[in-house]
Design an enzyme around this catalytic site. Structure first.
Site, PDB file in Angstrom:
ATOM      1  N   SER A   1      42.432  19.153  58.195  1.00  0.00           N
ATOM      2  CA  SER A   1      41.287  18.852  57.762  1.00  0.00           C
ATOM      3  C   SER A   1      40.723  19.260  56.179  1.00  0.00           C
ATOM      4  O   SER A   1      41.236  21.202  55.779  1.00  0.00           O
ATOM      5  CB  SER A   1      40.340  19.110  58.607  1.00  0.00           C
ATOM      6  OG  SER A   1      40.951  18.523  60.087  1.00  0.00           O
TER       7      SER A   1
ATOM      8  N   GLU B   1      38.201  23.541  53.017  1.00  0.00           N
ATOM      9  CA  GLU B   1      38.759  24.774  53.970  1.00  0.00           C
ATOM     10  C   GLU B   1      40.311  25.094  53.676  1.00  0.00           C
ATOM     11  O   GLU B   1      39.768  26.715  53.546  1.00  0.00           O
ATOM     12  CB  GLU B   1      38.970  23.969  55.038  1.00  0.00           C
ATOM     13  CG  GLU B   1      39.185  24.954  56.601  1.00  0.00           C
ATOM     14  CD  GLU B   1      39.892  23.765  57.405  1.00  0.00           C
ATOM     15  OE1 GLU B   1      40.517  23.974  58.712  1.00  0.00           O
ATOM     16  OE2 GLU B   1      38.829  23.314  58.497  1.00  0.00           O
TER      17      GLU B   1
ATOM     18  N   ARG C   1      35.162  28.792  61.130  1.00  0.00           N
ATOM     19  CA  ARG C   1      37.072  28.488  60.352  1.00  0.00           C
ATOM     20  C   ARG C   1      36.786  30.057  59.341  1.00  0.00           C
ATOM     21  O   ARG C   1      37.250  29.352  58.031  1.00  0.00           O
ATOM     22  CB  ARG C   1      36.876  27.297  59.262  1.00  0.00           C
ATOM     23  CG  ARG C   1      36.740  26.121  59.930  1.00  0.00           C
ATOM     24  CD  ARG C   1      38.574  25.560  61.089  1.00  0.00           C
ATOM     25  NE  ARG C   1      38.040  24.410  61.370  1.00  0.00           N
ATOM     26  CZ  ARG C   1      37.247  24.695  63.264  1.00  0.00           C
ATOM     27  NH1 ARG C   1      36.966  25.165  63.731  1.00  0.00           N
ATOM     28  NH2 ARG C   1      37.743  23.389  63.542  1.00  0.00           N
TER      29      ARG C   1
END
Length: 426
Positions: free
Chosen positions: A284, A416, A204
């Site tokens: 997420s 995130e 990520r």
């Protein structure tokens, strides 16, 4: 997709002499650059979380050239800007009136631009292409479809954001099939194709994330042509597709894999639906935490055992991973390229639920909760806007969950999304 007609200069309030320099420049760019349109939009309309204030102006760019010229023009004038690629990975504050939002929009369809030495096709898509539209296009090509992106079906956002975030799901990451990225270097104004190796791609993460060094204007992917998916690595998806434990590197028809992924994502509220508040999220919200060393792994397991019992601790997802050693770039995932160190990845969703935050949890009213934000009723890893939430509602929810997991298990969850005009308190 047709675009609304931009107001002409004589119709636009942006010609008022009281306008800020940022708005005046935005009007000029919309007037003078082909493919650029001026819009009046708030970030609450441009993000999947549906929160955020109004920028000074919003400029939609329908081509890579229009996007590059717009960013160059704003940078030369010193006007702060934010490129919004679908808004699926942003948490935007309520006061962002000093920013100009630059929004790439679909202007040209994806296309095959060549075949590489290994026989894979090279597909090019503009930054403003909706990501899932690209995936749908790839699986519909030829007799059986192109393979490589199918596990990433249903992820919201645009193509330009994919390498920045190194998007991933169900055992796949976009880095696996990146061929080249067309990047506008904001320090030099140069537009050039760069190799994936120059982006420091990790879980990520890329060196474009959390920085302003470049803007993606187009992306190329290497895809297989046999109609079969990349090897299936994610247990839940593999079971859904009938993969047996004896199969090694199992592959399935890309169209079947796409359908299965979309089913799984819908079941978790991870496919955007304007009528479903469970999908008003940034996907997420926390990355799956990684700890380095067996001692750190065992310390987490001990805390889980003490809180939940040995049987529950034995079911906790924990996977060995390899990460380069050395200091990370601001904690965001970059490394110094040192030797590999043993590490272990935990499931953020599992930790959240077992720390006492079930699906649908909200900050209690006694602790300042408003009922406008809560965990998804389908998936604990998604923080959702239940309707009318402000950015502060999302922040309060994120802090409560993060601190609760840290107190319960000694694990620090890292958000995130990219934060704009707001920070998450320590």
């Amino acid at each position: 997709m047709s675009l609304p007609v931009s107001p002409s200069p004589s119709e636009s309030p942006a010609l008022s002499p009281a306008l800020s320099p940022a708005v005046s420049l935005a009007v000029s760019l919309a007037r003078d650059v082909d493919g650029v349109s001026l819009r009046d939009r708030a970030f609450s309309e441009m993000t999947t979380l549906r929160v955020g204030g109004s920028p000074a102006a919003t400029l939609e760019c329908a081509t890579s050239t229009a996007l590059a010229r717009t960013v160059r023009g704003l940078d030369r004038a010193g006007v702060p800007l934010l490129v919004v690629g679908g808004g699926s990975n942003l948490v935007v504050g309520d006061d962002v009136s000093g920013l100009v939002a630059v929004v790439p929009v679909a202007g040209t369809p994806p296309s095959v631009v060549g075949v590489d030495a290994g026989g894979e096709v090279v597909v090019r898509a503009a930054a403003g292409t909706v990501w899932d539209d690209l995936v749908a296009w790839t699986v519909a090509q030829g007799d059986a479809g192109y393979g490589g992106l199918e596990c990433l079906s249903g992820i919201p956002g645009t193509v330009g954001a994919a390498p920045v975030q190194n998007i991933g799901a169900y055992g796949a990451e976009v880095s696996r099939c990146l061929h080249r990225v067309q990047l506008l270097d904001r320090s030099t104004g140069e537009l050039a194709w760069v190799e994936p190796g120059s982006l420091d791609l990790a879980y990520r993460y890329s060196n474009l994330k959390f920085t302003a060094r470049g803007v993606v204007t187009a992306v190329e992917f290497r895809l297989t042509t046999d109609g079969l998916s990349a090897p299936l690595r994610f247990g839940e998806l593999a079971r859904r597709l009938g993969v047996s434990e004896k199969e090694t590197a199992p592959r399935r028809p890309v169209r079947n894999v796409r359908e299965a992924v979309l089913e799984l994502r819908r079941g978790k509220g991870m496919v955007l639906d304007p009528a479903d508040h469970d999908t008003w999220s940034a996907g997420s919200f926390f990355t799956n935490p990684v700890v380095e060393g067996e001692d750190a792994r065992d310390a987490v397991a001990a805390k889980v055992t003490a809180r939940c019992g040995a049987a529950v601790a034995g079911s906790m997802p924990c996977y060995p991973v390899t990460v380069p050693s050395g200091p990370r770039d601001g904690g965001a995932g970059g490394t110094d390229g040192g030797e590999a160190a043993p590490a272990f990845k935990f499931s953020a969703a599992w930790l959240i639920e077992h720390a006492g935050f079930p699906k649908g949890w909200q900050v209690p009213a006694a602790q300042g909760g408003t009922g406008r934000a809560g965990l998804s009723t389908k998936h604990t890893l998604a923080l959702t806007n239940r309707g009318g939430a402000s950015c502060s509602d999302i922040v309060a929810l994120a802090v409560a969950v993060r601190d609760g997991v840290r107190e319960a298990f000694g694990v620090s969850l890292v958000p995130e999304p990219v934060w704009v005009g707001v920070t998450l308190p320590e």
